[in-house]
Design an enzyme around this catalytic site. Sequence first.
Site, PDB file in Angstrom:
ATOM      1  N   LYS A 116       1.849 -21.177 -10.004  1.00  0.00           N
ATOM      2  CA  LYS A 116       3.242 -20.689  -9.988  1.00  0.00           C
ATOM      3  C   LYS A 116       4.225 -21.842 -10.170  1.00  0.00           C
ATOM      4  O   LYS A 116       5.270 -21.666 -10.789  1.00  0.00           O
ATOM      5  CB  LYS A 116       3.533 -19.924  -8.700  1.00  0.00           C
ATOM      6  CG  LYS A 116       2.687 -18.664  -8.573  1.00  0.00           C
ATOM      7  CD  LYS A 116       3.481 -17.393  -8.450  1.00  0.00           C
ATOM      8  CE  LYS A 116       2.584 -16.228  -8.838  1.00  0.00           C
ATOM      9  NZ  LYS A 116       2.998 -14.933  -8.405  1.00  0.00           N
ATOM     10  N   LYS A 198      -6.021 -14.077 -14.912  1.00  0.00           N
ATOM     11  CA  LYS A 198      -6.019 -12.755 -14.281  1.00  0.00           C
ATOM     12  C   LYS A 198      -4.809 -11.936 -14.745  1.00  0.00           C
ATOM     13  O   LYS A 198      -3.761 -12.498 -15.070  1.00  0.00           O
ATOM     14  CB  LYS A 198      -6.059 -12.865 -12.758  1.00  0.00           C
ATOM     15  CG  LYS A 198      -4.740 -13.181 -12.104  1.00  0.00           C
ATOM     16  CD  LYS A 198      -4.736 -12.773 -10.626  1.00  0.00           C
ATOM     17  CE  LYS A 198      -3.324 -12.952 -10.082  1.00  0.00           C
ATOM     18  NZ  LYS A 198      -2.873 -11.976  -9.134  1.00  0.00           N
ATOM     19  N   LYS A 201       1.298  -8.888 -12.690  1.00  0.00           N
ATOM     20  CA  LYS A 201       2.460  -8.058 -12.975  1.00  0.00           C
ATOM     21  C   LYS A 201       3.692  -8.876 -13.323  1.00  0.00           C
ATOM     22  O   LYS A 201       4.659  -8.337 -13.841  1.00  0.00           O
ATOM     23  CB  LYS A 201       2.740  -7.113 -11.800  1.00  0.00           C
ATOM     24  CG  LYS A 201       3.079  -7.786 -10.485  1.00  0.00           C
ATOM     25  CD  LYS A 201       3.513  -6.737  -9.479  1.00  0.00           C
ATOM     26  CE  LYS A 201       2.650  -6.731  -8.231  1.00  0.00           C
ATOM     27  NZ  LYS A 201       2.771  -7.920  -7.385  1.00  0.00           N
TER      28      LYS A 201
HETATM   29  P1  ATP Z   1       2.309 -11.592  -9.136  1.00  0.00           P
HETATM   30  O1  ATP Z   1       1.955 -11.571 -10.576  1.00  0.00           O
HETATM   31  O2  ATP Z   1       3.734 -11.283  -8.866  1.00  0.00           O
HETATM   32  O3  ATP Z   1       1.842 -12.827  -8.452  1.00  0.00           O
HETATM   33  P2  ATP Z   1       0.053  -9.879  -8.682  1.00  0.00           P
HETATM   34  O4  ATP Z   1       0.011  -8.887  -9.791  1.00  0.00           O
HETATM   35  O5  ATP Z   1      -0.891 -10.990  -8.716  1.00  0.00           O
HETATM   36  O6  ATP Z   1       1.523 -10.412  -8.471  1.00  0.00           O
HETATM   37  P3  ATP Z   1       0.043  -9.228  -5.851  1.00  0.00           P
HETATM   38  O7  ATP Z   1       1.130  -8.402  -5.334  1.00  0.00           O
HETATM   39  O8  ATP Z   1       0.172 -10.681  -5.607  1.00  0.00           O
HETATM   40  O9  ATP Z   1      -0.163  -8.981  -7.411  1.00  0.00           O
HETATM   41  O10 ATP Z   1      -1.345  -8.710  -5.329  1.00  0.00           O
HETATM   42  C1  ATP Z   1      -1.586  -7.492  -4.692  1.00  0.00           C
HETATM   43  C2  ATP Z   1      -3.068  -7.241  -4.574  1.00  0.00           C
HETATM   44  O11 ATP Z   1      -3.614  -6.947  -5.870  1.00  0.00           O
HETATM   45  C3  ATP Z   1      -3.866  -8.420  -4.038  1.00  0.00           C
HETATM   46  O12 ATP Z   1      -4.889  -7.932  -3.190  1.00  0.00           O
HETATM   47  C4  ATP Z   1      -4.467  -9.023  -5.251  1.00  0.00           C
HETATM   48  O13 ATP Z   1      -5.669  -9.709  -4.975  1.00  0.00           O
HETATM   49  C5  ATP Z   1      -4.724  -7.792  -6.112  1.00  0.00           C
HETATM   50  N1  ATP Z   1      -4.711  -8.142  -7.524  1.00  0.00           N
HETATM   51  C6  ATP Z   1      -3.656  -8.630  -8.212  1.00  0.00           C
HETATM   52  N2  ATP Z   1      -3.981  -8.854  -9.494  1.00  0.00           N
HETATM   53  C7  ATP Z   1      -5.301  -8.507  -9.612  1.00  0.00           C
HETATM   54  C8  ATP Z   1      -6.226  -8.519 -10.691  1.00  0.00           C
HETATM   55  N3  ATP Z   1      -5.872  -8.923 -11.887  1.00  0.00           N
HETATM   56  N4  ATP Z   1      -7.474  -8.079 -10.458  1.00  0.00           N
HETATM   57  C9  ATP Z   1      -7.853  -7.656  -9.232  1.00  0.00           C
HETATM   58  N5  ATP Z   1      -7.023  -7.633  -8.170  1.00  0.00           N
HETATM   59  C10 ATP Z   1      -5.762  -8.047  -8.345  1.00  0.00           C
END
Ligand code: ATP
Length: 335
Positions: A116, A198, A201
């Site tokens: 980040k 990964k 969002k």
């Molecule tokens: P950001 O992109 O804003 O960092 P994010 O999409 O990574 O957000 P979070 O809100 O940080 O999502 O994560 C919420 C949950 O979803 C966590 O348990 C995280 O491990 C899971 N998660 C997020 N992205 C993935 C992914 N690509 N595959 C599997 N699990 C995910």
Amino acid sequence: METQQKKTIFSGIQPSGTLTIGNYIGALRNWKLLEDEYHCIYCVVDEHALTVRQDPAKLRRRCAEVMALFMAVGLSPEKSVLFCQSHVPAHAELSWILNCYTYIGELQRMTQFKDKAAKHENNINAGLLTYPVLMAADILLYQADLVPIGADQKQHLELSRNLAIRFNNLYSDTFVVPDGYFPKVGARVMSLQEPSRKMSKSDPEDTYIAILDEPDVIARKFRRAVTDSEACVRFDPENKPGVSNLMSIYGAMTGETMEQIEAHFAGQGYGAFKSAVADACIAVLEPVQSEHKRLMADKAYLEQVMREGAERAAAIANRTLRKVHKKVGLAPYTL
Ligand code: ATP
Ligand code: LTN
């Protein structure tokens, strides 16, 4: 009587963008499966989202949107505690205290911090560094036994465990040391455009499928997903990361194993496979989308769920926080 014998689960999702199928497969869907067996506490972690600059109006709307999604995937506000992090001040308070027991070196090592920080060069704020401490506070306040998360959060959970152990060793047993709970399939859904990263969002639109994407958008995004030139549906994450990711998504949506998928699409090109992946996603997401639409139209109900959730959460969290105040020697007070 409610749930004292049941183990406690805590997890959270940031309202930092529109939720993706990564969030669905890696987190939300499993939350629902755990709801009957455990005492579950699920949180929209809006304070975490502030570590990256947010538009206030959008952030506000997304909090309600994520809360509605919790319920649209089937979580019940009666069975589980559903609430918004900023409604329970104990999170920020415990986070401050835990900051004083966390070494800067531990935080600088975190992969998510490094990622980040590289992405937001102009805003490497202290919150980005101490993000995992707030996450530890979230978890430890509720004495959670298990934390269902995607693979990307493993390192953060390890820090939560270390902080709990460190604190318990210094002041006698205070926190339950939590374990991670990882999905068997789909712990790491990858980006459609850069399958070595990964799905996230807060990345550009064409890299993810949003839970709320329209069917034609889903079909288009999968059509444009990166694959390779072999034209063979074969699971090989190292050499065929794009196709393997699509297979994992298809498997997560249909329950088919990688072998079954290979057999199913043998001799077919990527075009047919991609449209099957899209159809499988659309079929799973359609009922979630229509329920979400219905819930978003009922603002009063959403507010009521958040209010009642916050009250139930605060009652648990404040108990732990008072204990912590006492143990570290903050000035006693009576209300
Ligand atoms: P950001 O992109 O804003 O960092 P994010 O999409 O990574 O957000 P979070 O809100 O940080 O999502 O994560 C919420 C949950 O979803 C966590 O348990 C995280 O491990 C899971 N998660 C997020 N992205 C993935 C992914 N690509 N595959 C599997 N699990 C995910
Ligand atoms: N950091 C998590 C979101 C999160 C979380 C939590 C998950 C914040 N607090 C507590 C589990 C338990 C993420 O997915 N990025």
